[in-house]
Design a protein around this motif. Structure first.
Motif, PDB file in Angstrom:
ATOM      1  N   UNK B 106       0.822  -1.211   0.000  1.00  0.00           N
ATOM      2  CA  UNK B 106       0.000   0.000   0.000  1.00  0.00           C
ATOM      3  C   UNK B 106       0.854   1.258   0.000  1.00  0.00           C
ATOM      4  N   UNK B 107       1.897   1.225  -0.806  1.00  0.00           N
ATOM      5  CA  UNK B 107       2.765   2.391  -0.913  1.00  0.00           C
ATOM      6  C   UNK B 107       3.067   2.710  -2.368  1.00  0.00           C
ATOM      7  N   UNK B 108       3.647   3.878  -2.562  1.00  0.00           N
ATOM      8  CA  UNK B 108       4.194   4.282  -3.852  1.00  0.00           C
ATOM      9  C   UNK B 108       5.693   4.435  -3.617  1.00  0.00           C
ATOM     10  N   UNK B 109       6.456   3.401  -3.991  1.00  0.00           N
ATOM     11  CA  UNK B 109       7.838   3.372  -3.532  1.00  0.00           C
ATOM     12  C   UNK B 109       8.847   3.946  -4.517  1.00  0.00           C
ATOM     13  N   UNK B 110       8.506   4.012  -5.778  1.00  0.00           N
ATOM     14  CA  UNK B 110       9.375   4.621  -6.785  1.00  0.00           C
ATOM     15  C   UNK B 110       8.544   5.619  -7.591  1.00  0.00           C
ATOM     16  N   UNK B 111       9.080   6.820  -7.763  1.00  0.00           N
ATOM     17  CA  UNK B 111       8.349   7.888  -8.452  1.00  0.00           C
ATOM     18  C   UNK B 111       9.140   8.361  -9.674  1.00  0.00           C
ATOM     19  N   UNK B 112       8.391   8.770 -10.689  1.00  0.00           N
ATOM     20  CA  UNK B 112       9.028   9.454 -11.797  1.00  0.00           C
ATOM     21  C   UNK B 112       9.216  10.921 -11.444  1.00  0.00           C
ATOM     22  N   UNK B 113       9.719  11.676 -12.387  1.00  0.00           N
ATOM     23  CA  UNK B 113       9.942  13.102 -12.167  1.00  0.00           C
ATOM     24  C   UNK B 113       8.738  13.941 -12.579  1.00  0.00           C
ATOM     25  N   UNK B 114       7.769  13.340 -13.225  1.00  0.00           N
ATOM     26  CA  UNK B 114       6.539  14.026 -13.549  1.00  0.00           C
ATOM     27  C   UNK B 114       6.544  14.679 -14.924  1.00  0.00           C
ATOM     28  N   UNK B 115       5.338  14.894 -15.447  1.00  0.00           N
ATOM     29  CA  UNK B 115       5.154  15.616 -16.699  1.00  0.00           C
ATOM     30  C   UNK B 115       4.043  16.640 -16.470  1.00  0.00           C
ATOM     31  N   UNK B 116       4.239  17.843 -17.006  1.00  0.00           N
ATOM     32  CA  UNK B 116       3.337  18.952 -16.705  1.00  0.00           C
ATOM     33  C   UNK B 116       2.217  19.059 -17.727  1.00  0.00           C
TER      34      UNK B 116
END
Lengths: 110, 121
Positions: B106-116
């Motif tokens: 129940x986690x978000x353990x790896x994230x991207x850098x995002x897109x706007x």
């Protein structure tokens, strides 16, 4: 699903402890030990700091600790350091099989 | 290394559509659910959706119901977010994040850098 409630800001001097609260309902925080905490320094992606209320992923300092009582979860940062300055968000699994974040807390190291 | 890279963001007029992609590498993609999370300028994190590893089971926030659809192609290690009927309030940095599964439930353990994504006339 409304956002979980966190204080907008907390602050402390280096070496002190600060605690961030995260208040939900009986449909999320109160029903599951599926609360996690994320740290987000300015301009960066969030980082997982605590999962399942009180567990730390590998590599997270033991200065970070979590707990829960009823509908409120808490994150405590002991021995505050300058590098801890960031926004912190709680997150909970919900009875709708969705997730919800808290409103976020800015931690300032004085 | 373990990595998620989002793409597809841009400026779009209200009512139009946009498709975001999230490309994964460095881990067994078909063993992990993927989340989408967004952050409006100067605001907090908002969970948008989770798509399970089978691509069939998926859950999403009420705020995007009926407008956003989610899919994945495990052969391409990619997840997609199709956004239709966009509104100005959809303006945000969109992150994809890996679900921690059994190791970090129940986690978000790896994230991207995002897109706007910017929705504006």
């Amino acid at each position: 699903q409304s956002a979980l409630t966190q204080p907008p800001s907390v602050s402390g001097s280096p070496g002190q402890s600060v605690t961030i609260s995260c208040t939900g309902t009986s449909s999320d925080v109160g029903s599951y030990n599926r609360v996690s905490w994320y740290q987000q320094p300015p301009g960066t992606a969030p980082k997982l700091m605590v999962f399942e209320v009180s567990n730390r992923p590998s590599g997270v300092p033991d200065r970070f600790s979590g707990s829960k009582s009823g509908n409120t979860a808490s994150l405590t940062i002991s021995g505050l350091q300058a590098e801890d300055e960031a926004d912190y968000y709680c997150n909970s699994y919900t009875s709708s099989s969705t997730f919800v974040f808290g409103t976020g807390t800015k931690v300032t190291v004085l | 290394q373990v990595q998620l890279v989002e793409s597809g963001g841009g400026v779009v007029q209200p009512g139009r559509s946009l498709r975001l992609s999230c490309a994964a590498s460095g881990f067994t993609f078909n063993k992990h659910a993927i989340h989408w999370v967004r952050q409006a300028p100067g605001k907090g994190l908002e969970w948008v959706a989770q798509i399970w590893s089978d691509g069939i089971n998926q859950y999403h926030a009420d705020s995007v119901k009926g407008r956003f659809t989610f899919s994945r192609d495990n052969s391409k290690n990619t997840v997609y977010l199709q956004m239709d009927s966009l509104r100005p309030e959809d303006t945000a940095l969109y992150y994809c994040a890996r679900d921690g599964q059994q190791a970090l439930p129940y986690t978000m353990d790896i994230w991207g850098q995002g897109t706007t994504v910017t929705v504006s006339s």
